[in-house]
Design a protein around this motif. Sequence first.
Motif, mmCIF file in Angstrom:
data_model
loop_
_atom_site.group_PDB
_atom_site.id
_atom_site.type_symbol
_atom_site.label_atom_id
_atom_site.label_comp_id
_atom_site.label_asym_id
_atom_site.label_seq_id
_atom_site.Cartn_x
_atom_site.Cartn_y
_atom_site.Cartn_z
ATOM 1 N N ILE A 101 -4.401 4.608 3.795
ATOM 2 C CA ILE A 101 -4.412 3.153 3.965
ATOM 3 C C ILE A 101 -3.238 2.704 4.824
ATOM 4 O O ILE A 101 -3.389 1.824 5.681
ATOM 5 C CB ILE A 101 -4.403 2.446 2.598
ATOM 6 N N LEU A 134 -9.925 -0.594 5.720
ATOM 7 C CA LEU A 134 -9.285 -1.849 5.340
ATOM 8 C C LEU A 134 -10.264 -2.868 4.777
ATOM 9 O O LEU A 134 -9.918 -3.659 3.890
ATOM 10 C CB LEU A 134 -8.551 -2.435 6.543
ATOM 11 N N ILE A 166 -11.169 -2.352 0.735
ATOM 12 C CA ILE A 166 -10.133 -2.312 -0.297
ATOM 13 C C ILE A 166 -10.320 -3.452 -1.291
ATOM 14 O O ILE A 166 -10.382 -4.620 -0.912
ATOM 15 C CB ILE A 166 -8.729 -2.408 0.331
ATOM 16 N N PHE A 222 0.854 -1.177 0.000
ATOM 17 C CA PHE A 222 0.000 0.000 0.000
ATOM 18 C C PHE A 222 0.898 1.238 0.000
ATOM 19 O O PHE A 222 1.949 1.260 0.662
ATOM 20 C CB PHE A 222 -0.895 0.022 1.238
#
Length: 292
Positions: free
Chosen positions: A227, A275, A278, A222
């Motif tokens: 993020i 999270l 994603i 990431f």
Amino acid sequence: MLKRKIGRIDYQGSAVMFGAASLGDVTQEEADQSIKHALAHGVNHFDVAADYGNAELRLAPIISEIQNDIFLATKTGKRTKDEAKTEIYRSLERMKVDSVDLLQLHAVGTIEELDKCTAKGGALEALIEAKEEGVIREIGITGHGHQAPVTHLEALRRFPFATVLLPLNYYMYSLPEYRQAFDALMEEANKQETAVRVIKAVAKAPWIEGEERPYATWYKPFDRQEIIDACVHFVLSFPGIAGFASAGDIHLFPKIVDAVERYGSMSDEEAERILSSISGYTTIFGAPTSID
């Protein structure tokens, strides 16, 4: 910089470890800049390995001068006593130091690899001997893959390792088998006051063949700050985690440090929202499913 005690070791280490795999294939100038950034932000926990390319050499010019101010860990991937002993002393020579705070058996992610290390004439004997000689202070173990928690739990039954280092991130902990094994390891580690340190906190997925790879990491990381913040929040909110290693790319390191410095500003709910939403988030170790 947030500090946490490294298990039963009497040392307060930075919650983010300088993952020196990032120095394996960079210039000395680039390495120096990254190390100086770490030190300027209070990072005092450095983790390298003998097989990280030129990383030990790149650490040497600065680290050898400030060793008393940091916690220095390295690793050997050798499996026999003689090979491991030779590599330990080579690491000391390459880093221009007389000793290290932690020497870890590297990439022990299966029982088969553990058996090699703990057999008669295995690498563990070299580490024990080196500790008796005063060139290493503590002994740890590391491992990749989905079998690492089970392997490290068995390792703690065989030897009182001071530290374990293994993968943890939001996706991997969502896998029931990994979660169960990781929790069992944490329970035993807490009983023994073994420090649990983790890797792959910001790993997103494997690289796709032919895909452009803008980072030196062997997996796709990431790189969006929001993020990264959520990934860091997840691992640092995890009870009993002593710290986590930064990703193996010097360009990601400042973002990871920034996330640690702001740890506490994001709620558990916000991290979960980010999270869990994603696309393409999966394991880098070959599990068949992903969070879409």
